[in-house]
Design a protein around this motif. Structure first.
Motif, PDB file in Angstrom:
ATOM      1  N   MET A   2       0.869  -1.220  -0.081  1.00  0.00           N
ATOM      2  CA  MET A   2       0.080   0.061   0.069  1.00  0.00           C
ATOM      3  C   MET A   2       0.891   1.290   0.032  1.00  0.00           C
ATOM      4  O   MET A   2       2.067   1.260   0.634  1.00  0.00           O
ATOM      5  N   PHE A   3       0.386   2.193  -0.618  1.00  0.00           N
ATOM      6  CA  PHE A   3       1.249   3.548  -0.916  1.00  0.00           C
ATOM      7  C   PHE A   3       2.617   3.202  -1.109  1.00  0.00           C
ATOM      8  O   PHE A   3       3.551   3.956  -0.537  1.00  0.00           O
ATOM      9  N   SER A  53      -5.271   1.837  -1.694  1.00  0.00           N
ATOM     10  CA  SER A  53      -4.537   2.947  -1.390  1.00  0.00           C
ATOM     11  C   SER A  53      -5.123   3.960  -2.057  1.00  0.00           C
ATOM     12  O   SER A  53      -5.619   5.355  -1.285  1.00  0.00           O
ATOM     13  N   ASN A  78       2.951  -1.391   4.977  1.00  0.00           N
ATOM     14  CA  ASN A  78       1.758  -0.570   4.689  1.00  0.00           C
ATOM     15  C   ASN A  78       1.521   0.719   5.512  1.00  0.00           C
ATOM     16  O   ASN A  78       1.222   1.880   4.901  1.00  0.00           O
ATOM     17  N   TYR A  99       1.904   4.732   4.483  1.00  0.00           N
ATOM     18  CA  TYR A  99       0.920   5.482   4.632  1.00  0.00           C
ATOM     19  C   TYR A  99       1.236   6.826   5.662  1.00  0.00           C
ATOM     20  O   TYR A  99       0.926   8.002   5.242  1.00  0.00           O
TER      21      TYR A  99
END
Lengths: 276, 196
Positions: free
Chosen positions: A77-78, A117, A160, A164
């Motif tokens: 994610m991200f 995301s 993740n 974030y």
């Protein structure tokens, strides 16, 4: 330990898969394709290429497993937090300055981290209801996982969540999942505007037009010839003055469509289509 | 093993691969500072590094380097005399047709870039014309790659473990295969410069 695979054996494998299952791996990058095949042989204790090819010829279920292991489903994610800031602060505001709704395509979405995301970013900025997203992958098994993801908590914390925070989200990542037995169950209400479908970049062709396409670290598994073909597909699938984002180490400078895009951010690999 | 007996045919090699962990930064800096500017083989470097720091590594190495260093894009054509540093969070391979191929496959020994991937793919393409150098490092990544390189007839040099800050990596390579030389940094530089 598996001995070296010869190029000829890989070619035979591709041929068999193409004839029987209509997937074309001939233009995948050799170095990673060979590594995936060796990894599969070791993981499933297949003694050699001859046995592998024979099993693939005769056993469709076995081939499905093979496909699932062949594709690289490692994502975050991200990933590259600074890119996500640019999407939030530049790309999307630019699109929303002239239109109320936008369409996004995540090509090669794998286990869905990038889609989540995007949806978290959209939600935190009040844009979620103004966006329609298509998320596609060649592998139907991974798409099933992408729809209702269960990400392991170790990854959630170590990768993740850190991404974030570096991205600078307005909440906490834990606002978007429930933890159960070391697994993060993502909040699926985030992706109610997402259509998941199988799509093979090699042969499926255009299926819609978009304001933003993200295809990051997917084409690195293709050779240049195939990359060039896929770039043409993306160009065709974008509205004029729309955005195209690829992996931080991917480039389109040598492709046929290079002259039809301008570079918005070289570091983050954000491009804008300026010519049909 | 003494350098006096060193009798390497200059034309024997087509490429150099170097592996190390974050702690090898100073050794690499020294090698690049003292290498002959006319060194005309490609050098592929897989060094363990922080995954979220994309910038700064090349710039820091460039300060003293005699050779140009790049973090290549995927499918970039390989040129002689260029140092290719594996970008953070990517494995770096040599692709048939002398291109760089990057990948985000699973970490190996908790590492991406993994030295194993670079050593294995480079020696698959350059065969017995590959020179592999393993520097100081804190895990066993690279040992398997060094074995592959040796199996394909490549030449293996390992940094003298007693000189290493952490010798896990060179020691693992020595255990995994019959390496050709165990050398101090200054002698590794001599070997490289003897190839010019």
């Amino acid at each position: 330990m598996i001995e070296d695979i010869e190029i000829g054996e890989l070619r035979t494998l591709c041929q068999v898969i193409q004839e029987k299952y209509k997937y074309d791996f001939n233009n995948y990058a050799i170095s990673s394709f060979k590594r995936r095949v060796i990894r599969f042989l070791e993981l499933f204790k297949v003694p050699n290429m001859t046995v592998l090819i024979e099993k693939i010829k005769t056993d469709p279920a076995f081939f499905k497993t093979f496909m699932n292991e062949l594709t690289v489903n490692v994502t975050e994610m991200f990933r590259d937090p600074s890119l996500w800031r640019d999407i939030r602060d530049k790309v999307l505001p630019n699109l929303f300055s002239t239109q109320e709704t936008i369409k996004i395509w995540h090509a090669g979405c794998s286990s869905g981290e990038e889609v989540y995301s995007m949806c978290i970013l959209l939600k935190e900025n009040g844009w979620l209801d103004n966006v329609k997203i298509w998320a596609t992958d060649i592998d139907e098994n991974i798409l099933a996982k992408a729809k209702a993801p269960k990400y392991n908590m170790k990854n959630m914390f170590e990768v993740n969540e850190k991404n974030y925070i570096r991205y600078g989200g307005t909440g906490k990542l834990s606002d978007y999942y429930k933890e159960e037995h070391g697994v993060a169950h993502m909040d699926t209400s985030l992706v109610s505007n997402v259509t998941y479908r199988t799509h093979d970049l090699v042969k499926s062709g255009i299926f819609n037009k978009f304001d933003l396409i993200l295809c990051r670290n997917v084409m690195i598994y293709f050779n240049q010839q195939l990359q060039n073909e896929v770039f043409k597909l993306f160009h065709e699938s974008l509205f004029n003055y729309s955005y195209f984002i690829i992996g931080s180490k991917e480039t389109l400078i040598w492709s046929e469509i290079a002259g039809k895009f301008i570079t918005i951010n070289q570091e983050e690999k954000i491009f804008k289509k300026v010519k049909e | 093993m003494s350098l006096q007996n060193l009798n390497i045919d200059k034309s024997r090699f087509k490429a150099v691969v170097i592996g190390g962990s974050a702690g090898s930064f100073q050794v690499v800096t020294k090698i690049l500072a003292e290498i002959n500017p006319g060194f005309d083989l490609p050098i592929f470097m897989a060094l363990h590094r922080l995954k979220h720091v994309r910038n700064g590594f090349v710039e820091a190495l460039m300060l003293k380097s005699k050779l140009n260093i790049v973090e290549p894009d995927d499918k970039e054509s390989i040129k002689r005399g260029i140092v290719y540093l594996a970008p953070s969070n990517y494995h770096m391979s040599v692709e048939l047709g002398y291109k760089i191929a990057l990948s985000t496959e699973e970490m190996i020994n908790n590492s991406r870039p993994a030295i194993d991937v670079t050593f294995d793919s480079a020696s698959y393409v350059y065969k017995n014309k590959t020179l592999g150098i393993m520097l100081t490092g804190a895990n066993k990544d690279g040992a398997w790659g060094m074995k592959r390189l040796k199996d394909r007839g490549g030449f293996a040099i390992v940094q003298e473990p007693s000189e290493c800050t952490i010798d896990t990596m060179p020691t693992a390579a020595i255990k995994a295969t019959q390496v050709d030389m165990i050398l101090h940094t200054s002698d590794i530089i001599k070997v490289l410069n003897s190839l010019v």
